[in-house]
Design a protein around this motif. Structure first.
Motif, PDB file in Angstrom:
ATOM      1  N   MET A 193      42.617  28.900  35.993  1.00  0.00           N
ATOM      2  CA  MET A 193      42.813  27.522  35.559  1.00  0.00           C
ATOM      3  C   MET A 193      42.813  27.463  34.034  1.00  0.00           C
ATOM      4  O   MET A 193      41.922  27.998  33.384  1.00  0.00           O
ATOM      5  CB  MET A 193      41.711  26.635  36.132  1.00  0.00           C
ATOM      6  CG  MET A 193      41.881  25.163  35.825  1.00  0.00           C
ATOM      7  SD  MET A 193      41.031  24.647  34.316  1.00  0.00           S
ATOM      8  CE  MET A 193      39.329  24.734  34.837  1.00  0.00           C
ATOM      9  N   LEU A 194      43.822  26.823  33.469  1.00  0.00           N
ATOM     10  CA  LEU A 194      43.950  26.653  32.034  1.00  0.00           C
ATOM     11  C   LEU A 194      43.714  25.188  31.695  1.00  0.00           C
ATOM     12  O   LEU A 194      44.362  24.309  32.259  1.00  0.00           O
ATOM     13  CB  LEU A 194      45.345  27.074  31.564  1.00  0.00           C
ATOM     14  CG  LEU A 194      45.668  26.849  30.089  1.00  0.00           C
ATOM     15  CD1 LEU A 194      44.833  27.775  29.206  1.00  0.00           C
ATOM     16  CD2 LEU A 194      47.151  27.063  29.834  1.00  0.00           C
ATOM     17  N   GLU A 195      42.804  24.931  30.777  1.00  0.00           N
ATOM     18  CA  GLU A 195      42.521  23.560  30.358  1.00  0.00           C
ATOM     19  C   GLU A 195      42.610  23.461  28.848  1.00  0.00           C
ATOM     20  O   GLU A 195      41.867  24.125  28.120  1.00  0.00           O
ATOM     21  CB  GLU A 195      41.147  23.117  30.840  1.00  0.00           C
ATOM     22  CG  GLU A 195      40.869  21.644  30.576  1.00  0.00           C
ATOM     23  CD  GLU A 195      39.588  21.154  31.229  1.00  0.00           C
ATOM     24  OE1 GLU A 195      39.393  19.930  31.292  1.00  0.00           O
ATOM     25  OE2 GLU A 195      38.788  22.000  31.682  1.00  0.00           O
ATOM     26  N   LYS A 226      42.317  20.989  25.624  1.00  0.00           N
ATOM     27  CA  LYS A 226      41.642  19.745  25.289  1.00  0.00           C
ATOM     28  C   LYS A 226      41.884  19.361  23.833  1.00  0.00           C
ATOM     29  O   LYS A 226      41.448  20.044  22.904  1.00  0.00           O
ATOM     30  CB  LYS A 226      40.133  19.867  25.525  1.00  0.00           C
ATOM     31  CG  LYS A 226      39.729  20.001  26.982  1.00  0.00           C
ATOM     32  CD  LYS A 226      38.214  19.986  27.110  1.00  0.00           C
ATOM     33  CE  LYS A 226      37.754  19.992  28.562  1.00  0.00           C
ATOM     34  NZ  LYS A 226      36.269  19.932  28.682  1.00  0.00           N
ATOM     35  N   SER A 241      46.442  17.245  25.442  1.00  0.00           N
ATOM     36  CA  SER A 241      45.541  17.739  26.484  1.00  0.00           C
ATOM     37  C   SER A 241      46.314  17.858  27.794  1.00  0.00           C
ATOM     38  O   SER A 241      47.126  17.000  28.123  1.00  0.00           O
ATOM     39  CB  SER A 241      44.356  16.785  26.700  1.00  0.00           C
ATOM     40  OG  SER A 241      43.574  16.653  25.537  1.00  0.00           O
ATOM     41  N   ARG A 250      46.163  20.261  31.890  1.00  0.00           N
ATOM     42  CA  ARG A 250      45.447  21.211  32.743  1.00  0.00           C
ATOM     43  C   ARG A 250      46.423  21.839  33.741  1.00  0.00           C
ATOM     44  O   ARG A 250      47.226  21.140  34.353  1.00  0.00           O
ATOM     45  CB  ARG A 250      44.327  20.481  33.483  1.00  0.00           C
ATOM     46  CG  ARG A 250      43.507  21.347  34.417  1.00  0.00           C
ATOM     47  CD  ARG A 250      42.291  20.563  34.876  1.00  0.00           C
ATOM     48  NE  ARG A 250      41.599  21.227  35.970  1.00  0.00           N
ATOM     49  CZ  ARG A 250      40.343  20.994  36.312  1.00  0.00           C
ATOM     50  NH1 ARG A 250      39.632  20.105  35.635  1.00  0.00           N
ATOM     51  NH2 ARG A 250      39.777  21.626  37.316  1.00  0.00           N
ATOM     52  N   ASP A 285      46.175  24.051  37.085  1.00  0.00           N
ATOM     53  CA  ASP A 285      45.119  24.398  38.030  1.00  0.00           C
ATOM     54  C   ASP A 285      45.361  25.663  38.833  1.00  0.00           C
ATOM     55  O   ASP A 285      44.436  26.170  39.458  1.00  0.00           O
ATOM     56  CB  ASP A 285      44.898  23.234  39.008  1.00  0.00           C
ATOM     57  CG  ASP A 285      44.165  22.069  38.356  1.00  0.00           C
ATOM     58  OD1 ASP A 285      43.222  22.337  37.592  1.00  0.00           O
ATOM     59  OD2 ASP A 285      44.535  20.916  38.605  1.00  0.00           O
ATOM     60  N   THR A 310      40.391  25.175  24.095  1.00  0.00           N
ATOM     61  CA  THR A 310      41.124  25.605  25.286  1.00  0.00           C
ATOM     62  C   THR A 310      40.238  26.536  26.094  1.00  0.00           C
ATOM     63  O   THR A 310      39.550  27.402  25.536  1.00  0.00           O
ATOM     64  CB  THR A 310      42.429  26.320  24.906  1.00  0.00           C
ATOM     65  OG1 THR A 310      43.224  25.455  24.086  1.00  0.00           O
ATOM     66  CG2 THR A 310      43.218  26.687  26.153  1.00  0.00           C
ATOM     67  N   TYR A 347      40.029  29.040  29.736  1.00  0.00           N
ATOM     68  CA  TYR A 347      40.707  29.726  30.826  1.00  0.00           C
ATOM     69  C   TYR A 347      39.653  30.133  31.845  1.00  0.00           C
ATOM     70  O   TYR A 347      38.723  30.862  31.526  1.00  0.00           O
ATOM     71  CB  TYR A 347      41.469  30.947  30.324  1.00  0.00           C
ATOM     72  CG  TYR A 347      42.244  31.649  31.409  1.00  0.00           C
ATOM     73  CD1 TYR A 347      43.291  31.004  32.069  1.00  0.00           C
ATOM     74  CD2 TYR A 347      41.928  32.949  31.788  1.00  0.00           C
ATOM     75  CE1 TYR A 347      43.999  31.633  33.068  1.00  0.00           C
ATOM     76  CE2 TYR A 347      42.636  33.589  32.788  1.00  0.00           C
ATOM     77  CZ  TYR A 347      43.672  32.926  33.431  1.00  0.00           C
ATOM     78  OH  TYR A 347      44.363  33.553  34.436  1.00  0.00           O
ATOM     79  N   ASN A 363      37.309  28.331  32.847  1.00  0.00           N
ATOM     80  CA  ASN A 363      36.074  27.740  32.327  1.00  0.00           C
ATOM     81  C   ASN A 363      35.441  28.516  31.171  1.00  0.00           C
ATOM     82  O   ASN A 363      34.331  28.182  30.744  1.00  0.00           O
ATOM     83  CB  ASN A 363      35.041  27.568  33.452  1.00  0.00           C
ATOM     84  CG  ASN A 363      35.526  26.632  34.542  1.00  0.00           C
ATOM     85  OD1 ASN A 363      36.058  25.563  34.264  1.00  0.00           O
ATOM     86  ND2 ASN A 363      35.360  27.040  35.793  1.00  0.00           N
ATOM     87  N   CYS A 386      52.828  16.176  32.143  1.00  0.00           N
ATOM     88  CA  CYS A 386      52.436  17.497  32.629  1.00  0.00           C
ATOM     89  C   CYS A 386      52.293  17.401  34.142  1.00  0.00           C
ATOM     90  O   CYS A 386      51.677  16.461  34.652  1.00  0.00           O
ATOM     91  CB  CYS A 386      51.131  17.960  31.990  1.00  0.00           C
ATOM     92  SG  CYS A 386      50.507  19.530  32.637  1.00  0.00           S
TER      93      CYS A 386
END
Length: 247
Positions: free
Chosen positions: A1-3, A5, A22, A24, A26, A58, A60, A62, A214
């Protein structure tokens, strides 16, 4: 998962090249990054990777990206690479091994075999002893993908990999990227050819300095979002989407 922010990049201290983006991702995906010229697509990638000063964070799976750097590969635009650098094809590919090596550790015979296997997959093995300056644009892009293959990264960023390359090279690269995705990797690709978006990508990030949309390609590759990003220069007709130059 890439987040991602709140990524913001400011070049002159006054205006934002990328403004508080921002999003995400999943699941393992081929993700297209779309937007008009000057939208900040390449800048956003560099800001995410902290290759240039940026605000925001950012993660990856968590973990902050700086803690999982060995799992990340980045291939910049070919135009930013010095083709005159005196290095052979096999030496260029071998650079993908160094993130997993200790300081001053040499490349082994087994490592060189990995290089050969990667070059074979991109159909460039016969060129392994050539200087990179002798290659066509498509051939060199395949070499860069081979370098990514042996790096064994899980999160891959490619900046306009299909610009100026032949159809054969593009097909070879896409087949490898599909394989990456099927192995559970996430590949983020700055892309400009709208006619191939639905064929190539599972998900999209559409930006024009700010995030436009997105999500799954089937959900966000819409006339509304494209007009928001590209303005009146966009033509949408059935499944054909292209940009006309501003007049």
């Amino acid at each position: 998962m890439l987040e991602v922010k709140n990524i913001t990049v400011t070049y002159d201290g006054l205006s934002n090249a990328v403004d508080n983006v921002s999003f995400r991702i999943d699941q393992p995906s081929l993700v297209g990054i779309l937007g008009p010229n000057g939208a900040g697509k390449s800048t956003m990638i560099k800001g995410i990777l902290k290759l240039i000063p940026s605000q925001g964070e950012t993660f990856y799976n968590n973990s902050p990206l700086k803690k999982v750097q060995k799992k990340i590969a980045y291939v910049e635009q070919k135009s930013a690479i010095d083709y005159t650098f005196p290095i052979t094809v096999k030496e260029c590919v071998s650079l993908g091994l160094y993130p997993s090596k200790k300081m001053f550790q040499k490349i082994s015979t087994a490592d060189w075999k990995q290089v050969d296997v990667a070059l074979e997959k991109v159909r460039m093995l016969e060129y392994k002893n050539k200087q990179i300056g002798e290659l066509s644009g498509g051939q060199f892009q395949r070499v860069l993908i081979a370098r990514t293959l042996i790096q064994r990264a899980d999160l891959i960023f490619l900046d306009e990999p299909f610009v100026g390359i032949d159809a054969t090279s593009e097909k070879i690269i896409m087949n490898i990227l599909y394989g990456f995705r099927n192995l559970g990797k996430t590949i983020m690709i700055v892309h400009h050819d709208l006619s191939k978006v639905e064929q190539y990508f599972d998900q999209l990030v559409i930006i024009d300095k700010r995030l436009i949309a997105c999500g799954a390609t089937k959900d966000v590759f819409t006339e509304e979002n494209l007009i928001r990003a590209y303005g009146s220069s966009i033509i949408v007709k059935g499944s054909e989407k292209q940009c006309l130059p501003n007049l």
